[in-house]
Motif scaffolding. Structure first.
Motif, PDB file in Angstrom:
ATOM      1  N   ARG A 586       0.751  -1.246  -0.233  1.00  0.00           N
ATOM      2  CA  ARG A 586       0.089   0.075   0.106  1.00  0.00           C
ATOM      3  C   ARG A 586       0.852   1.226  -0.221  1.00  0.00           C
ATOM      4  O   ARG A 586       0.312   2.370  -0.349  1.00  0.00           O
ATOM      5  CB  ARG A 586      -0.914   0.028   1.263  1.00  0.00           C
ATOM      6  CG  ARG A 586      -1.760  -1.168   1.176  1.00  0.00           C
ATOM      7  CD  ARG A 586      -3.150  -0.789   0.131  1.00  0.00           C
ATOM      8  NE  ARG A 586      -3.270  -2.239  -0.443  1.00  0.00           N
ATOM      9  CZ  ARG A 586      -3.920  -2.117  -1.739  1.00  0.00           C
ATOM     10  NH1 ARG A 586      -4.312  -1.423  -2.209  1.00  0.00           N
ATOM     11  NH2 ARG A 586      -4.132  -3.430  -2.078  1.00  0.00           N
ATOM     12  N   GLU A 587       2.189   1.279   0.642  1.00  0.00           N
ATOM     13  CA  GLU A 587       2.888   2.478   0.617  1.00  0.00           C
ATOM     14  C   GLU A 587       3.459   2.932  -0.823  1.00  0.00           C
ATOM     15  O   GLU A 587       4.537   2.677  -0.898  1.00  0.00           O
ATOM     16  CB  GLU A 587       3.803   2.578   1.657  1.00  0.00           C
ATOM     17  CG  GLU A 587       4.129   4.020   2.236  1.00  0.00           C
ATOM     18  CD  GLU A 587       4.475   4.107   3.962  1.00  0.00           C
ATOM     19  OE1 GLU A 587       4.200   3.362   4.560  1.00  0.00           O
ATOM     20  OE2 GLU A 587       4.864   5.325   3.784  1.00  0.00           O
ATOM     21  N   VAL A 588       2.819   2.978  -1.776  1.00  0.00           N
ATOM     22  CA  VAL A 588       2.815   3.025  -3.258  1.00  0.00           C
ATOM     23  C   VAL A 588       3.670   4.576  -3.426  1.00  0.00           C
ATOM     24  O   VAL A 588       4.343   4.720  -4.611  1.00  0.00           O
ATOM     25  CB  VAL A 588       1.988   2.869  -4.305  1.00  0.00           C
ATOM     26  CG1 VAL A 588       1.575   1.443  -3.910  1.00  0.00           C
ATOM     27  CG2 VAL A 588       0.747   3.761  -3.976  1.00  0.00           C
ATOM     28  N   PRO A 644       2.854   8.529   3.618  1.00  0.00           N
ATOM     29  CA  PRO A 644       3.944   8.843   4.785  1.00  0.00           C
ATOM     30  C   PRO A 644       3.472   8.655   6.249  1.00  0.00           C
ATOM     31  O   PRO A 644       3.748   8.270   7.193  1.00  0.00           O
ATOM     32  CB  PRO A 644       4.530  10.449   4.516  1.00  0.00           C
ATOM     33  CG  PRO A 644       4.167  10.350   3.088  1.00  0.00           C
ATOM     34  CD  PRO A 644       2.890   9.863   2.707  1.00  0.00           C
ATOM     35  N   ASP A 645       2.103   9.381   6.381  1.00  0.00           N
ATOM     36  CA  ASP A 645       1.361   9.107   7.773  1.00  0.00           C
ATOM     37  C   ASP A 645       1.002   7.537   7.793  1.00  0.00           C
ATOM     38  O   ASP A 645      -0.170   7.429   7.433  1.00  0.00           O
ATOM     39  CB  ASP A 645       0.367  10.099   8.003  1.00  0.00           C
ATOM     40  CG  ASP A 645      -0.726   9.630   9.123  1.00  0.00           C
ATOM     41  OD1 ASP A 645      -0.205   8.980   9.924  1.00  0.00           O
ATOM     42  OD2 ASP A 645      -2.028   9.779   8.946  1.00  0.00           O
ATOM     43  N   ILE A 741      -1.401  12.361  13.287  1.00  0.00           N
ATOM     44  CA  ILE A 741      -0.621  11.962  12.199  1.00  0.00           C
ATOM     45  C   ILE A 741       0.871  11.442  12.681  1.00  0.00           C
ATOM     46  O   ILE A 741       1.342  12.285  13.551  1.00  0.00           O
ATOM     47  CB  ILE A 741      -0.793  12.607  10.863  1.00  0.00           C
ATOM     48  CG1 ILE A 741       0.060  13.876  11.057  1.00  0.00           C
ATOM     49  CG2 ILE A 741      -2.165  12.855  10.321  1.00  0.00           C
ATOM     50  CD1 ILE A 741       0.107  15.074   9.757  1.00  0.00           C
ATOM     51  N   LYS A 742       1.400  10.712  12.033  1.00  0.00           N
ATOM     52  CA  LYS A 742       2.785  10.324  12.470  1.00  0.00           C
ATOM     53  C   LYS A 742       3.727  11.176  11.879  1.00  0.00           C
ATOM     54  O   LYS A 742       4.876  11.511  12.844  1.00  0.00           O
ATOM     55  CB  LYS A 742       3.015   8.929  11.911  1.00  0.00           C
ATOM     56  CG  LYS A 742       4.246   7.968  12.144  1.00  0.00           C
ATOM     57  CD  LYS A 742       4.449   6.747  11.651  1.00  0.00           C
ATOM     58  CE  LYS A 742       5.400   5.894  11.973  1.00  0.00           C
ATOM     59  NZ  LYS A 742       5.535   4.475  11.760  1.00  0.00           N
ATOM     60  N   GLN A 743       3.795  11.908  10.880  1.00  0.00           N
ATOM     61  CA  GLN A 743       4.924  12.688  10.463  1.00  0.00           C
ATOM     62  C   GLN A 743       4.208  13.324   9.214  1.00  0.00           C
ATOM     63  O   GLN A 743       3.380  13.173   8.618  1.00  0.00           O
ATOM     64  CB  GLN A 743       5.985  11.625  10.021  1.00  0.00           C
ATOM     65  CG  GLN A 743       5.469  10.922   8.604  1.00  0.00           C
ATOM     66  CD  GLN A 743       6.860   9.664   8.515  1.00  0.00           C
ATOM     67  OE1 GLN A 743       6.956   8.721   9.335  1.00  0.00           O
ATOM     68  NE2 GLN A 743       7.356   9.444   7.273  1.00  0.00           N
ATOM     69  N   PRO A 744       5.075  14.352   8.741  1.00  0.00           N
ATOM     70  CA  PRO A 744       4.457  15.150   7.674  1.00  0.00           C
ATOM     71  C   PRO A 744       3.845  14.302   6.514  1.00  0.00           C
ATOM     72  O   PRO A 744       4.641  13.584   6.227  1.00  0.00           O
ATOM     73  CB  PRO A 744       5.498  16.262   7.523  1.00  0.00           C
ATOM     74  CG  PRO A 744       6.502  16.030   8.619  1.00  0.00           C
ATOM     75  CD  PRO A 744       6.256  14.951   9.287  1.00  0.00           C
ATOM     76  N   GLY A 776       6.145  10.762  15.310  1.00  0.00           N
ATOM     77  CA  GLY A 776       6.416   9.433  15.762  1.00  0.00           C
ATOM     78  C   GLY A 776       7.367   8.559  15.000  1.00  0.00           C
ATOM     79  O   GLY A 776       7.826   7.616  15.344  1.00  0.00           O
ATOM     80  N   SER A 777       7.678   9.284  13.814  1.00  0.00           N
ATOM     81  CA  SER A 777       8.736   8.861  13.076  1.00  0.00           C
ATOM     82  C   SER A 777      10.069   9.707  13.126  1.00  0.00           C
ATOM     83  O   SER A 777      10.140  10.743  13.107  1.00  0.00           O
ATOM     84  CB  SER A 777       8.293   8.779  11.608  1.00  0.00           C
ATOM     85  OG  SER A 777       9.498   8.583  10.709  1.00  0.00           O
ATOM     86  N   SER A 778      11.331   9.192  12.973  1.00  0.00           N
ATOM     87  CA  SER A 778      12.597   9.802  13.140  1.00  0.00           C
ATOM     88  C   SER A 778      12.401  10.629  11.817  1.00  0.00           C
ATOM     89  O   SER A 778      13.450  11.621  11.708  1.00  0.00           O
ATOM     90  CB  SER A 778      13.776   8.883  13.050  1.00  0.00           C
ATOM     91  OG  SER A 778      13.616   7.993  11.985  1.00  0.00           O
ATOM     92  N   LEU A 779      11.739  10.164  10.811  1.00  0.00           N
ATOM     93  CA  LEU A 779      11.897  11.305   9.472  1.00  0.00           C
ATOM     94  C   LEU A 779      11.108  12.633   9.943  1.00  0.00           C
ATOM     95  O   LEU A 779      11.475  13.537   8.894  1.00  0.00           O
ATOM     96  CB  LEU A 779      10.953  10.589   8.200  1.00  0.00           C
ATOM     97  CG  LEU A 779      11.900   9.423   7.670  1.00  0.00           C
ATOM     98  CD1 LEU A 779      12.100   8.183   8.303  1.00  0.00           C
ATOM     99  CD2 LEU A 779      10.936   8.877   6.634  1.00  0.00           C
ATOM    100  N   SER A 780      10.491  12.788  10.534  1.00  0.00           N
ATOM    101  CA  SER A 780       9.658  13.986  10.992  1.00  0.00           C
ATOM    102  C   SER A 780      10.329  15.297  11.461  1.00  0.00           C
ATOM    103  O   SER A 780      10.002  16.383  10.629  1.00  0.00           O
ATOM    104  CB  SER A 780       8.654  13.599  11.985  1.00  0.00           C
ATOM    105  OG  SER A 780       7.353  14.473  11.927  1.00  0.00           O
ATOM    106  N   PRO A 781      11.204  15.262  12.536  1.00  0.00           N
ATOM    107  CA  PRO A 781      11.535  16.595  12.948  1.00  0.00           C
ATOM    108  C   PRO A 781      12.450  17.224  11.983  1.00  0.00           C
ATOM    109  O   PRO A 781      12.229  18.691  11.740  1.00  0.00           O
ATOM    110  CB  PRO A 781      12.393  16.366  14.208  1.00  0.00           C
ATOM    111  CG  PRO A 781      12.087  14.787  14.483  1.00  0.00           C
ATOM    112  CD  PRO A 781      11.597  14.148  13.180  1.00  0.00           C
TER     113      PRO A 781
END
Ligand code: IFM
Length: 912
Positions: A586-588, A644-645, A741-744, A776-781
């Motif tokens: 799904r994360e296409v 991404p979320d 949401i987890k991340q932008p 909630g993901s390291s990708l976010s900040p």
């Protein structure tokens, strides 16, 4: 002979001891010696320097100590020295620098060549200069040249004869007035008036005159011969120190102290591999296992050494300036356990280590462990040979060590060489050849090269934030690890945790394409290209996958490893819950991310797309064309995806996915040439115009996916202060029903494809999605910080950046033990480069629009873009840009100008 006793004035291996001068020097405390010409050569009126001094000079250079001779205006000119040094000179390890003359200039002798450098210090006034000014200028030039060779002032000793002499006032010696020399060690070999009682605190009063100097030189030479463990310059701006042995932090320290080069990574496990440690050697792209069980293969380990007893207290210092890791036992009797290791930046695949301790404490054991180890026969019987085998490929290593002794210190020196074979049987032959070369050069010369190469890297890419040394250091850590990982290999498979741990099994995610690649493009274009190449070579697999799923074109896998098949596991744990993982199917959006990265790397480097790159853009566009569903009204949708979320699964019309697909269709059309394909490209363009993106012009907000606005409005602050793993705290089912949401997601569009989103829509979407983002993901900040800075919310941006900077260094997520979060490292550099400094590339033009936070009145960045080395300085009054060749720039939205080569050009700061 007089053996004067010393009370060392600064921290270091000998800080707390009374030691004779030969012991002081034997610790290789100094990589450079700076000494007055006349003190070194004695009577300056003699027709030629004494033979003994010249012999010592050569011996020092051979032992790896750089020597700088400073001359007063009336001193003998350098040419006579040149002749004498050149006679019979081979390849000294150290560097010889000579400065002097009425208008001082610096001459440098290296690798058989003399050269004269431009002056680092401000130009001196015309006319004869006072001796003191000549020496000050000379010293500045010397320190600058040494730093260009990776030797910081902390590794330099300034030897003088009368530091307290000037009018009896302490600290009046010319050398001590040069601020850059602050961290040098000053050794006084004479007792001037008032010395030693009035000797300034930073001066070590040796006394003893010329005789002491000779003894010091002899000891330095002997230290080189005895293979003692070198020191590092403990400049707080450049080192990361992992303090004492705290068993709870052990595995985190091992991650942070990883050393990586040429696609080989060694975790920073202590030599004796204590309980709880996870030593590991990994090689980029060498996977084992099948399907979703594929993981990076553990290679033979080279750092194990028995240490009995292990140190009670210690510190470990990563010197980022030179790429070496030092370990030092504390509070122990001399000689203490010390070790220094590095992954050679000069010889790909070579690693080296020296360990020293008292008699009987260190036992070498086998030089390689952890894989099938065999002794080689033939011409190199003393070498250990080992190979770790994967299904197809493997990792081969060869290693050798030798021992030596100096007084009570016993030293072990080990060198190893690796060869990685992602696809074929591991072959030790290339490793043998590399080890031959390493042994021919020797540890000290490899170290000299290591320092030089890292110094050159930092001259190209660096950050200076004078008001915020902590942020500067953490950013340097990110740059260090990114640069170390960024090998310009034929292809680079970069897993989510790089080569620093087993997290995510080393699988390659969009982290590599969207977070790491843009950062690497600004520091090592070859490495960025190697990331692209990894995807290009898996285009056939991506085609196959699209076909299997019933689509056209090429569809890249969410998690990728050796072959480019999807290796996403079917389930995993979220806190205590075992959950199904749907991301693989799904994360296409990853397909558009790969296309974006391909285009980005070319644009940032200022080059045309290659044919295979065009093909990738077309094939991915073709995938989207077949993946979109057109409804009765003609609008195009992408159904049932994960954006991404990742808190919300199986959503329709995820704004990020749809807009990236739209970008991909347009980019694919631009990349496609000729005939039938043009008609297809026209269809893509037309389809792109019909893709729904959830934008509401009345509010200026993109709806993250169809139905998102109807979810329960929960803001992160009502749960806990971000960053939080909201799915773990609230449970995945509960979180799914909220707007958390987890991340932008939407906001990533403003970062990646600003030209695809509604002009001026960033602030409204930041206001809306910011309070809903759990990070909630390291990708976010990192990326959130970049966007906040661009929107002018610079203090919020800095707060967010600090979360990213601490993420691994303070193990904020409790997951650093499994490896560094490479995407976060890329994200924090993007925050500074594209966010705070506002640097982008568009149409072969460098755009610069800085937004500095109030805590940072000035910054300086060095980076690569459009084939140029660029230096950007920003302060409250001006922006100064300099490039090493002509460069199109647009600063602060002004007119496009051509920056002349090598000339700093000023631009005014635009007030908001
Ligand atoms: O790629 C990321 C994803 O966006 C969030 N979960 C972790 C993955 C690997 O870092």
């Amino acid at each position: 002979m007089i053996v004067p006793y010393v009370i060392a004035a600064r921290p270091g291996p000998f800080a707390d001891e009374r030691a004779p001068v030969d012991t002081l020097a034997a610790g290789r405390y100094y990589a450079a010696l700076i000494v007055g010409w006349s003190l070194f050569f004695g009577d300056r009126t003699a027709p030629r320097p004494p033979a003994q001094s010249l012999r010592q000079l050569r011996a020092l250079l051979d032992a790896g100590v750089s020597v700088a001779l400073l001359a007063a205006p009336e001193a003998e000119p350098p040419p006579s020295l040149r002749r004498l040094v050149e006679t019979g000179e081979t390849h000294p390890l150290g560097q010889l620098l000579v400065s002097g003359g009425p208008q001082p200039q610096l001459s440098e002798y290296r690798d058989g060549i003399w050269s004269t450098r431009g002056r680092a210090a401000a130009p001196a006034p015309a006319g004869p200069l006072p001796a003191r000014t000549v020496l000050e200028i000379g010293l500045r030039d010397v320190l600058d040249a040494l730093s260009g060779a990776g030797i910081g002032p902390g590794l330099a000793a300034v030897v003088g004869d009368r530091f307290a002499a000037a009018g009896g006032l302490p600290g009046r010696d010319a050398a001590m007035l040069v601020p850059e020399a602050r961290r040098c060690t000053f050794l006084s070999v004479d007792v001037g008036p008032g010395e030693p009682a009035a000797v300034p605190p930073q001066v070590v009063a040796l006394g003893g005159g010329a005789e002491t100097l000779r003894a010091l030189l002899t000891a330095l030479v002997a230290a080189g011969r005895h293979r003692r463990v070198p020191a590092v310059d403990e400049d707080p701006a450049w080192i990361w120190t992992e303090p004492d042995t705290d068993p709870r932090r052990q595995r985190v320290s091992e991650t942070l102290l990883s050393l990586v080069a040429a696609g080989i990574g060694t975790r920073g496990a202590p030599e004796e591999e204590p309980d709880g440690s996870t030593p590991l050697v990994l090689a980029a792209g060498v996977y084992t296992g099948t399907g979703s069980r594929q993981h990076l293969l553990a290679g033979p380990r080279w750092t194990h050494v028995g240490v009995v007893p292990p140190p009670q207290r210690q510190r470990r210092i990563l010197d980022m300036r030179t790429g070496v890791l030092l370990r030092e036992e504390l509070d122990a009797t001399i000689p203490r356990l010390r070790s220094l290791r590095f992954a050679s930046a000069a010889l790909p695949g070579v690693v080296a280590m020296r360990v020293e301790a008292g008699a009987g404490r260190v036992s070498p054991g086998p030089a390689l462990r952890g894989a099938r180890v065999s002794r080689s026969g033939g011409t190199t019987p003393a070498r250990a040979v080992a190979a770790a085998h994967a299904g197809r490929g493997g990792i081969a290593a060869v290693a050798a060590h030798r021992r030596s002794r100096a007084g009570t210190a016993h030293t072990l020196e080990r060198m190893a060489a690796y060869s990685r074979s992602p696809d074929d049987e591991p072959d030790p032959e290339p490793a043998h050849r590399r080890l031959d070369e390493a042994q021919r050069l020797g540890f000290d010369r490899l170290l000299v090269q290591q320092r030089r190469i890292w110094a050159a890297r930092w001259a190209d890419v660096d950050v200076r934030i004078p008001a915020d040394p902590e942020a500067q250091r953490a950013l340097r850590y990110a740059l260090f690890q990114l640069r170390a990982h960024g090998a310009a290999l034929d292809e680079l498979a970069l897993g989510a945790r790089g080569l620093t741990g087993a997290g995510y099994a080393g699988h390659v995610f969009w982290d590599a394409d969207v977070f790491v690649l843009p950062a690497l493009a600004s520091m090592d274009p070859g490495a960025a290209q190697a990331l692209v190449e990894y995807r290009l070579r898996r285009l056939p697999a991506a085609r196959e996958r699209a076909r299997e799923l019933g689509y056209a074109g090429a569809h890249f896998p969410w998690e990728s490893a050796a072959d480019g098949e999807d290796v996403t596991p079917a389930s995993g744990r979220v806190g205590a819950h075992e959950v199904a993982i749907h991301n693989g199917s799904r994360e296409v959006h990853v397909t558009a991310d790969v296309a974006w990265a391909t285009a980005f790397a070319a644009a940032w480097a200022g080059r045309e797309l290659s044919d295979p790159e065009r093909e990738l853009l077309s094939e991915t566009a073709r995938y989207w064309a077949s993946r979109c569903r057109t409804d009765d009204s003609g609008l195009a949708h992408v159904d049932a995806v994960i954006g991404p979320d990742e808190y919300h699964e199986y959503v329709d019309d995820n704004a990020y996915t749809n807009v990236m697909a739209r970008w991909n269709l347009r980019a694919g059309a631009r990349a496609t040439r000729g005939g039938r394909r043009n008609r297809e490209a026209a269809r893509w363009l037309e389809l792109a115009d019909r893709i729904v993106d959830g934008y509401d012009p009345r509010t200026g907000i993109y709806e993250q996916f169809a139905g998102y606005h109807r979810l329960e409005e929960v803001l992160v602050d009502s749960v806990a202060a971000a960053p939080i793993a909201a799915d773990v705290l609230l449970g995945p089912d509960r979180v799914r029903r909220t707007q958390l949401i987890k991340q932008p997601d939407v906001l990533m569009l403003h970062h990646l494809v600003p030209e695809e989103v509604a002009p001026g829509s960033l602030p409204a979407n930041l206001r809306f999605y910011g309070p809903r983002t759990a990070h909630g993901s390291s990708l976010s900040p990192g990326i959130s910080s970049a966007l906040l800075a661009r929107a002018g919310l610079t203090d919020d941006a800095l707060r967010m950046l600090r979360i990213g900077l601490a993420l691994d260094l303070e193990d904020r997520t409790g997951t650093t033990a499994a490896g560094l979060h490479m995407a976060n490292l890329g994200g924090v550099w993007q925050s500074v480069l594209t966010g705070f400094a506002g640097v982008r590339v568009r149409d072969r033009c460098l755009l610069v629009e800085p937004h500095l936070p109030s805590e940072w009145p000035e910054i300086e960045l060095r980076f690569l873009a459009l084939g140029r080395r660029v230096r950007l300085q920003v302060d409250p009054r001006r922006i100064v840009l300099r490039a090493d060749g002509p460069l199109r720039v647009q600063v602060g939205g002004g007119r496009v100008r051509i920056l002349p080569a090598d000339r700093p050009t000023q631009f005014p700061v635009r007030r908001r």
